[in-house]
Design a protein around this motif. Structure first.
Motif, mmCIF file in Angstrom:
data_model
loop_
_atom_site.group_PDB
_atom_site.id
_atom_site.type_symbol
_atom_site.label_atom_id
_atom_site.label_comp_id
_atom_site.label_asym_id
_atom_site.label_seq_id
_atom_site.Cartn_x
_atom_site.Cartn_y
_atom_site.Cartn_z
ATOM 1 N N GLN A 64 12.231 7.092 14.558
ATOM 2 C CA GLN A 64 13.431 6.270 14.711
ATOM 3 C C GLN A 64 13.691 5.413 13.470
ATOM 4 O O GLN A 64 14.850 5.194 13.099
ATOM 5 C CB GLN A 64 13.302 5.395 15.953
ATOM 6 C CG GLN A 64 13.409 6.185 17.249
ATOM 7 C CD GLN A 64 13.183 5.338 18.479
ATOM 8 O OE1 GLN A 64 12.551 4.288 18.425
ATOM 9 N NE2 GLN A 64 13.696 5.790 19.614
ATOM 10 N N ILE A 65 12.642 4.948 12.823
ATOM 11 C CA ILE A 65 12.818 4.183 11.585
ATOM 12 C C ILE A 65 13.300 5.095 10.461
ATOM 13 O O ILE A 65 14.229 4.756 9.713
ATOM 14 C CB ILE A 65 11.514 3.463 11.192
ATOM 15 C CG1 ILE A 65 11.239 2.321 12.180
ATOM 16 C CG2 ILE A 65 11.596 2.913 9.761
ATOM 17 C CD1 ILE A 65 9.917 1.615 11.972
ATOM 18 N N LEU A 66 12.700 6.285 10.355
ATOM 19 C CA LEU A 66 13.142 7.234 9.326
ATOM 20 C C LEU A 66 14.581 7.675 9.579
ATOM 21 O O LEU A 66 15.302 8.005 8.633
ATOM 22 C CB LEU A 66 12.215 8.454 9.310
ATOM 23 C CG LEU A 66 10.751 8.203 8.940
ATOM 24 C CD1 LEU A 66 9.966 9.511 8.978
ATOM 25 C CD2 LEU A 66 10.633 7.555 7.561
ATOM 26 N N GLY A 67 14.992 7.661 10.854
ATOM 27 C CA GLY A 67 16.352 8.040 11.209
ATOM 28 C C GLY A 67 17.316 6.873 11.242
ATOM 29 O O GLY A 67 18.464 7.032 11.671
ATOM 30 N N THR A 68 16.889 5.712 10.825
ATOM 31 C CA THR A 68 17.682 4.474 10.738
ATOM 32 C C THR A 68 18.173 3.984 12.100
ATOM 33 O O THR A 68 19.078 3.161 12.177
ATOM 34 C CB THR A 68 18.895 4.611 9.781
ATOM 35 O OG1 THR A 68 19.920 5.404 10.397
ATOM 36 C CG2 THR A 68 18.488 5.247 8.457
ATOM 37 N N LEU A 69 17.560 4.465 13.184
ATOM 38 C CA LEU A 69 17.899 3.965 14.511
ATOM 39 C C LEU A 69 17.154 2.676 14.828
ATOM 40 O O LEU A 69 17.506 1.960 15.769
ATOM 41 C CB LEU A 69 17.566 5.016 15.577
ATOM 42 C CG LEU A 69 18.375 6.306 15.515
ATOM 43 C CD1 LEU A 69 17.833 7.320 16.517
ATOM 44 C CD2 LEU A 69 19.846 6.036 15.777
ATOM 45 N N ALA A 86 23.829 18.247 16.435
ATOM 46 C CA ALA A 86 23.120 17.657 15.296
ATOM 47 C C ALA A 86 23.596 18.237 13.965
ATOM 48 O O ALA A 86 23.483 17.586 12.925
ATOM 49 C CB ALA A 86 21.616 17.864 15.448
ATOM 50 N N LEU A 87 24.130 19.454 14.003
ATOM 51 C CA LEU A 87 24.500 20.155 12.768
ATOM 52 C C LEU A 87 25.976 20.040 12.418
ATOM 53 O O LEU A 87 26.370 20.430 11.310
ATOM 54 C CB LEU A 87 24.135 21.636 12.891
ATOM 55 C CG LEU A 87 22.664 21.981 13.059
ATOM 56 C CD1 LEU A 87 22.498 23.480 13.271
ATOM 57 C CD2 LEU A 87 21.877 21.533 11.837
ATOM 58 N N ILE A 127 19.375 16.140 6.627
ATOM 59 C CA ILE A 127 18.097 15.913 7.306
ATOM 60 C C ILE A 127 18.300 16.018 8.817
ATOM 61 O O ILE A 127 19.234 15.433 9.367
ATOM 62 C CB ILE A 127 17.518 14.529 6.963
ATOM 63 C CG1 ILE A 127 17.302 14.389 5.455
ATOM 64 C CG2 ILE A 127 16.189 14.287 7.701
ATOM 65 C CD1 ILE A 127 16.931 12.986 5.010
ATOM 66 N N ILE A 128 17.406 16.756 9.468
ATOM 67 C CA ILE A 128 17.420 16.874 10.929
ATOM 68 C C ILE A 128 16.144 16.235 11.462
ATOM 69 O O ILE A 128 15.042 16.557 11.006
ATOM 70 C CB ILE A 128 17.504 18.342 11.371
ATOM 71 C CG1 ILE A 128 18.813 18.960 10.870
ATOM 72 C CG2 ILE A 128 17.398 18.467 12.886
ATOM 73 C CD1 ILE A 128 18.866 20.455 11.002
ATOM 74 N N LEU A 129 16.292 15.330 12.432
ATOM 75 C CA LEU A 129 15.154 14.666 13.050
ATOM 76 C C LEU A 129 15.101 15.065 14.517
ATOM 77 O O LEU A 129 16.096 14.931 15.237
ATOM 78 C CB LEU A 129 15.265 13.150 12.913
ATOM 79 C CG LEU A 129 15.344 12.648 11.466
ATOM 80 C CD1 LEU A 129 16.761 12.192 11.160
ATOM 81 C CD2 LEU A 129 14.355 11.531 11.203
ATOM 82 N N THR A 184 16.282 19.709 5.565
ATOM 83 C CA THR A 184 14.969 19.097 5.716
ATOM 84 C C THR A 184 14.800 18.747 7.188
ATOM 85 O O THR A 184 15.706 18.158 7.789
ATOM 86 C CB THR A 184 14.861 17.822 4.863
ATOM 87 O OG1 THR A 184 15.113 18.161 3.495
ATOM 88 C CG2 THR A 184 13.483 17.181 4.981
ATOM 89 N N ILE A 185 13.668 19.118 7.768
ATOM 90 C CA ILE A 185 13.471 18.935 9.205
ATOM 91 C C ILE A 185 12.192 18.145 9.463
ATOM 92 O O ILE A 185 11.129 18.498 8.949
ATOM 93 C CB ILE A 185 13.407 20.291 9.931
ATOM 94 C CG1 ILE A 185 14.722 21.067 9.717
ATOM 95 C CG2 ILE A 185 13.135 20.102 11.426
ATOM 96 C CD1 ILE A 185 14.685 22.484 10.214
ATOM 97 N N ILE A 186 12.309 17.085 10.247
ATOM 98 C CA ILE A 186 11.159 16.265 10.634
ATOM 99 C C ILE A 186 11.113 16.262 12.153
ATOM 100 O O ILE A 186 12.097 15.907 12.807
ATOM 101 C CB ILE A 186 11.294 14.824 10.120
ATOM 102 C CG1 ILE A 186 11.579 14.817 8.611
ATOM 103 C CG2 ILE A 186 10.034 14.018 10.428
ATOM 104 C CD1 ILE A 186 12.089 13.482 8.113
ATOM 105 N N MET A 187 9.986 16.675 12.713
ATOM 106 C CA MET A 187 9.899 16.720 14.168
ATOM 107 C C MET A 187 8.613 16.075 14.671
ATOM 108 O O MET A 187 7.547 16.226 14.082
ATOM 109 C CB MET A 187 10.016 18.158 14.680
ATOM 110 C CG MET A 187 8.931 19.087 14.240
ATOM 111 S SD MET A 187 9.163 20.735 14.991
ATOM 112 C CE MET A 187 7.797 21.624 14.210
ATOM 113 N N VAL A 188 8.760 15.355 15.761
ATOM 114 C CA VAL A 188 7.620 14.811 16.492
ATOM 115 C C VAL A 188 7.258 15.804 17.582
ATOM 116 O O VAL A 188 8.137 16.311 18.290
ATOM 117 C CB VAL A 188 7.978 13.445 17.106
ATOM 118 C CG1 VAL A 188 6.996 13.087 18.218
ATOM 119 C CG2 VAL A 188 7.993 12.369 16.051
#
Length: 223
Positions: A54-59, A167-168, A174-176, A205-209
C-alpha cells in the motif's frame, strides 16, 4: 535467468518505517525494483506485506523515520512521491499504477465493462475511447461474452480478470497485486500468472503479495 535490458529503477525506497500506534510494522525497508521485473513479496501473516504494498502504491504513507540521518525516500517512475500534495498524488496514482485486490473490489451495481471504464473516466478520458480500450482488454482476457454481466453473475476467476482489465485500462507502468490468486482454484491461479507474464513481456512492472509458495516462484525475484 531473466536479464533486464535496462537498469532503470521503477521504484526506489529507502528507510521505510510504518507504525500503528506502538506497533512497529515496517522497520527501515530499503527496496529497489527495476523496470520490467515481476517481484513477489512474501512473509508470515502480519509481517507487513500488504502495508508495504500500500505504501509502494501510494495508498498509505510511511511513518517519519526516527533516524533522520538515514533519510526517507520513495521514488516511483522517477517521481518523488513524498513531496506530492494529495491532488497531484491522486492523479499520478490513477495514471501510473494499476491495482488488483484479493477480493476484486468491483462495484456490484455496474457491469464488467462499466467497472473497467471507471479509472479512465476518473482521468477524464473520453467515453468512446475508454469503452473501445475496455472492450479490447476484456476480449484479450477472454471475457468478450461477459462484458454486460454484473459481478454477481461472474465466477471468481472471471471477476479477477475484470479487476485485471480495470487495472490496465489507463496503461499503467506498474501493477500492484495483493493476493491476486488467494481465492481462486489452482488452474485459474496459473492462468492469472500466465497473464502476468504476458503483461511483463509488454513492459509492465508487477509487484505482488502472496502467501502461496508456488505462485511466488512465478516471479523473477522474491522479497
Amino acid at each position: 535467468f531473466f536479464l533486464f535490458k535496462k537498469s532503470f529503477k521503477m521504484i526506489q525506497a529507502k528507510n521505510l518505517h510504518k507504525y500503528y500506534d506502538q506497533l512497529h510494522v515496517l522497520k527501515g525497508v530499503d527496496l529497489h525494483i527495476q523496470k520490467g521485473e515481476i517481484v513477489s513479496i512474501v512473509g508470515a501473516s502480519g509481517a507487513g506485506k500488504t502495508t508495504l504494498l500500500q505504501i509502494l502504491g501510494t495508498l498509505d504513507k510511511p511513518s517519519p523515520s526516527l533516524n533522520a540521518a538515514n533519510g526517507l525516500e520513495l521514488k516511483i517512475n522517477g517521481q518523488d512521491i513524498l513531496t506530492m500534495n494529495d491532488k497531484t498524488l491522486s492523479k499520478f496514482r490513477n495514471l501510473n499504477l494499476g491495482f488488483i485486490f484479493q477480493f476484486h473490489q468491483l462495484l456490484p451495481e455496474f457491469t464488467a465493462l462499466e467497472n473497467v471504464c471507471i479509472p479512465a473516466f476518473i482521468a477524464n478520458k473520453s467515453k468512446v475511447e475508454t469503452e473501445v480500450e475496455a472492450k479490447k482488454l476484456l476480449t484479450y482476457l477472454g471475457l468478450s461474452h461477459r462484458m454486460d454481466h454484473k459481478p454477481n453473475e461472474l465466477s471468481g476467476g472471471q471477476r479477477q480478470r475484470v479487476a485485471i482489465a480495470r487495472a490496465l485500462v489507463n496503461d499503467p507502468s506498474i501493477i500492484l497485486a495483493d493476493e491476486p490468486t488467494g481465492n481462486l482454484d489452482s488452474k485459474t491461479s496459473h492462468d492469472i500468472m500466465g497473464l502476468f507474464h504476458e503483461l511483463h513481456q509488454k513492459g509492465n512492472t508487477i509487484i505482488m503479495v502472496t502467501h502461496e509458495d508456488d505462485i511466488a516462484h512465478f516471479a523473477h525475484r522474491i522479497i
